[in-house]
Write a protein that holds these residues in place. Structure first.
Motif, short mmCIF file in Angstrom:
data_model
loop_
_atom_site.label_atom_id
_atom_site.label_comp_id
_atom_site.label_asym_id
_atom_site.label_seq_id
_atom_site.Cartn_x
_atom_site.Cartn_y
_atom_site.Cartn_z
N PHE A 235 0.85 -1.19 0.00
CA PHE A 235 0.00 0.00 0.00
C PHE A 235 0.89 1.24 0.00
N VAL A 236 0.53 2.22 -0.82
CA VAL A 236 1.32 3.44 -0.87
C VAL A 236 0.42 4.60 -1.30
N SER A 237 0.69 5.77 -0.73
CA SER A 237 -0.07 6.99 -1.06
C SER A 237 0.89 8.14 -1.30
N PHE A 238 0.43 9.11 -2.11
CA PHE A 238 1.25 10.27 -2.44
C PHE A 238 0.38 11.53 -2.40
N GLY A 239 1.03 12.67 -2.13
CA GLY A 239 0.38 13.96 -2.21
C GLY A 239 0.95 14.77 -3.36
N MET A 246 -0.43 14.77 -10.48
CA MET A 246 -0.95 13.46 -10.10
C MET A 246 -1.20 12.59 -11.33
N ALA A 247 -1.81 13.18 -12.36
CA ALA A 247 -2.08 12.43 -13.58
C ALA A 247 -0.79 11.97 -14.26
N ALA A 248 0.22 12.82 -14.22
CA ALA A 248 1.51 12.44 -14.82
C ALA A 248 2.08 11.20 -14.13
N ALA A 249 1.96 11.15 -12.81
CA ALA A 249 2.43 9.97 -12.08
C ALA A 249 1.61 8.74 -12.44
N GLN A 250 0.30 8.88 -12.50
CA GLN A 250 -0.56 7.74 -12.82
C GLN A 250 -0.28 7.20 -14.22
N VAL A 251 -0.10 8.08 -15.17
CA VAL A 251 0.17 7.67 -16.54
C VAL A 251 1.51 6.93 -16.63
N ARG A 341 7.20 3.92 -6.06
CA ARG A 341 7.66 5.01 -5.19
C ARG A 341 8.56 5.99 -5.96
N GLU A 342 9.39 5.48 -6.83
CA GLU A 342 10.28 6.36 -7.57
C GLU A 342 9.49 7.34 -8.43
N ILE A 343 8.44 6.82 -9.08
CA ILE A 343 7.60 7.68 -9.92
C ILE A 343 6.81 8.66 -9.06
N GLY A 344 6.18 8.17 -8.01
CA GLY A 344 5.36 9.03 -7.16
C GLY A 344 6.15 10.14 -6.51
N ARG A 345 7.34 9.82 -6.03
CA ARG A 345 8.15 10.83 -5.34
C ARG A 345 8.71 11.86 -6.34
N ARG A 346 8.87 11.47 -7.59
CA ARG A 346 9.37 12.41 -8.59
C ARG A 346 8.33 13.46 -8.92
N HIS A 347 7.05 13.09 -8.87
CA HIS A 347 5.97 14.03 -9.20
C HIS A 347 5.32 14.64 -7.97
N GLY A 348 5.47 14.00 -6.80
CA GLY A 348 4.84 14.48 -5.58
C GLY A 348 5.64 14.03 -4.37
#
Length: 534
Positions: A235-239, A246-251, A341-348
């Motif tokens: 489980f992981v969450s990002f702000g 957010m969309a950039a990370a999801q894509v 995590r690498e993607i999420g932390r790069r965008h948020g």
């Protein structure tokens, strides 16, 4: 007097004889209840409601109804807000599928499950408990109430959808009652002496009845493909500062195919969504999280973290993204979590992961989100887009709603937004909250105790009309951006966005299967000549 109740017709007596008097409702209270969906009310009251218990009863009810020249309107769990199960004319008969709720077969060796379409997704999950198996897509958030048939008729996504797509991709075959009462099975189950193990082997007739909103037939059973349940879950969450980030990370995460399900929401959704607030009610979820943990000690530790976190941390970010990652084993999970995590932390920035933990601890509960935190009415609008269009679509959506800000403020409409990836599609869902009457549909679904504080609110037809205007403008915006919407029913643009040869083919199929236009007429925008007889 309704056409159905006309003694000269004798139809009511014939329906009683075929289904039993208790399976035929024609009283005023029932007819009034079935004239509403989550958003649209009041609609046209049906002449009667049929509650068949077997596919044979469903076939008999439909045959008798159409022979009398009356239209048939299929209905599942009642979670629609697009007029999908509302009659378009007087004298219609609603066919409620919820008594068709048997698990027909669980075949672990050949990896399929056959169920009647009135089964809820919660019932399907319960039938597979202990087998180590599940369907790839395994239900919407409303799966406590939403039925398999409703999902197949309108298309559906959530649990398992980020990795495995919509419910349509999990279907091997369906059994359908056509307008003349005949029963047809698609996929290999429609062959003589063959198990329903594959969808292939000739034209894909199954696809005809998926997303049709009941315009082509009434589904009574479905066979779904099974898969081994992943052994490792994270489980992981990002702000994020913006929906674009957010969309950039999801894509970027979508092609990895490691996220099972997830959703992104704005701060307004956190503040107004009853579902989010209920999920994060630490006191009530302690036991659930403890049971969902890898062990008692680990589970209790997670539960304490949930209780301590509350919802305050979500409001520190304009947008938050909440993901469940699945893998075959712990080592694979570590690799997948590192990539996400690498993607999420790069965008948020990474934040507490309590939302996806609690969501998975009890996936199917009463759909409290059909009302806002303080009993506000709620209705969404959505479309899916190619991944490559996601950032452009988010920008266009922001610009569109910026021009409607004064309009919404004037009418007391609160706007929020949610995003997901569904396979290789980007899903965008704005939603609206406003003060309005609580209907019997809300009360029956959630319970009178839940809605009692707001039960006396008067109807607010002016604001509801403003919401409908916003929804229509949004539908047109998304269609203009190349988006595709599910749940077309009688609400979303459909026939007007089809190329003429494609529309002509669909209309030809409709005429072949339903020559008198009596199977859910008006659904998908398919016009039908009224054929009611006195």
């Amino acid at each position: 007097m309704t056409l159905l109740a006309d003694p000269a017709s004798g139809l009511l007596d014939r329906l009683h004889g075929a289904l039993g008097a208790e399976a035929v409702l024609a009283d005023e209270k029932s007819r009034r209840y079935y004239a509403n969906d989550i958003f649209w009310q009041p609609g046209i009251e049906p002449a009667a409601i049929l509650l068949p218990r077997t596919r044979e009863e469903a076939a008999a009810g439909i045959r008798l109804t159409t022979e009398a020249g009356l239209s048939v309107v299929p209905r599942g769990g009642g979670m629609s807000y697009t007029k999908g199960y509302l009659p378009d004319r007087a004298g219609a008969v609603v066919i409620d599928a919820r008594r068709l709720n048997r698990i027909v077969e669980v075949n672990a060796a050949d990896l399929y499950i056959t169920v009647e379409t009135g089964c809820t997704w919660e019932q399907v999950a319960a039938a597979l408990e202990g087998t180590g198996l599940r369907t790839a897509y395994w239900g919407p958030l409303s799966g406590h109430v939403a039925t398999v048939g409703g999902a197949l008729s309108q298309n559906s996504a959530f649990f398992g959808s980020a990795a495995h797509g919509t419910v349509a991709e999990a279907v091997l075959g369906v059994t359908v009652v056509l307008a003349d009462g005949s029963l047809v099975t698609t996929g290999s189950g429609g062959r003589i002496g063959t198990k329903p193990f594959t969808r292939e082997g000739g034209p894909d007739l199954t696809g005809l009845f998926l997303g049709d909103n009941g315009a082509l037939g009434f589904k009574v059973a479905a066979t779904l493909r099974l898969m081994r349940r992943p052994e490792a879950v994270g489980f992981v969450s990002f702000g994020f500062r913006s929906i674009r980030d957010m969309a950039a990370a999801q894509v970027e995460m979508a092609p990895l195919k490691v996220v099972a399900e997830g959703f992104g929401i704005d701060r307004t959704k956190v503040e107004h969504s009853a579902s989010v607030n209920k999920l994060m009610d630490g006191v009530r979820t302690l036991g659930q999280v403890a049971r969902a943990g890898g062990g008692l000690v680990a589970g209790l530790k997670d539960a304490v973290q949930v209780a301590a976190a509350g919802t305050a941390f979500l409001k520190e970010h304009a947008f938050t993204l909440h993901l469940v990652v699945e893998a075959r084993n712990a080592a694979e999970l570590d690799t997948s979590m590192a990539a996400v995590r690498e993607i999420g932390r790069r965008h948020g920035s990474e934040i507490e992961n309590t939302v996806p933990k609690v969501m998975r601890s009890k996936p199917f509960g009463p759909p409290r989100g059909m009302l806002g935190r303080d009993g506000e009415r709620w209705v969404p609008i959505h479309a899916v887009f190619p991944l490559s269009a996601a950032l452009e679509v988010c920008d266009a959506n922001d610009a569109f709603y910026a021009t409607r800000r004064d309009f919404m403020a004037r009418h007391g409409i609160v706007y929020s937004v949610m995003t997901m990836t569904v396979g290789t599609e980007f899903f965008l869902e704005p939603a609206f909250y406003w003060q309005d009457e609580i209907t019997d549909l809300h009360a029956r679904t959630l319970g009178e105790d839940v809605v009692r504080p707001w039960r006396g609110r008067p109807a607010n037809e002016t604001t509801r009309a403003a919401v409908a205007e916003l929804r229509r403008a949004t539908q047109e915006l998304y269609a203009g951006l190349g988006g595709v919407s599910w749940q077309a029913a009688r609400d979303y643009p459909f026939r007007e966005v089809l190329q003429p040869p494609t529309l002509a083919l669909l209309e030809s199929v409709k005429r072949a299967l339903d020559p008198r236009g009596l199977m859910n007429p008006g659904a998908l925008g398919l016009a039908a000549t009224p054929t009611l007889t006195a």
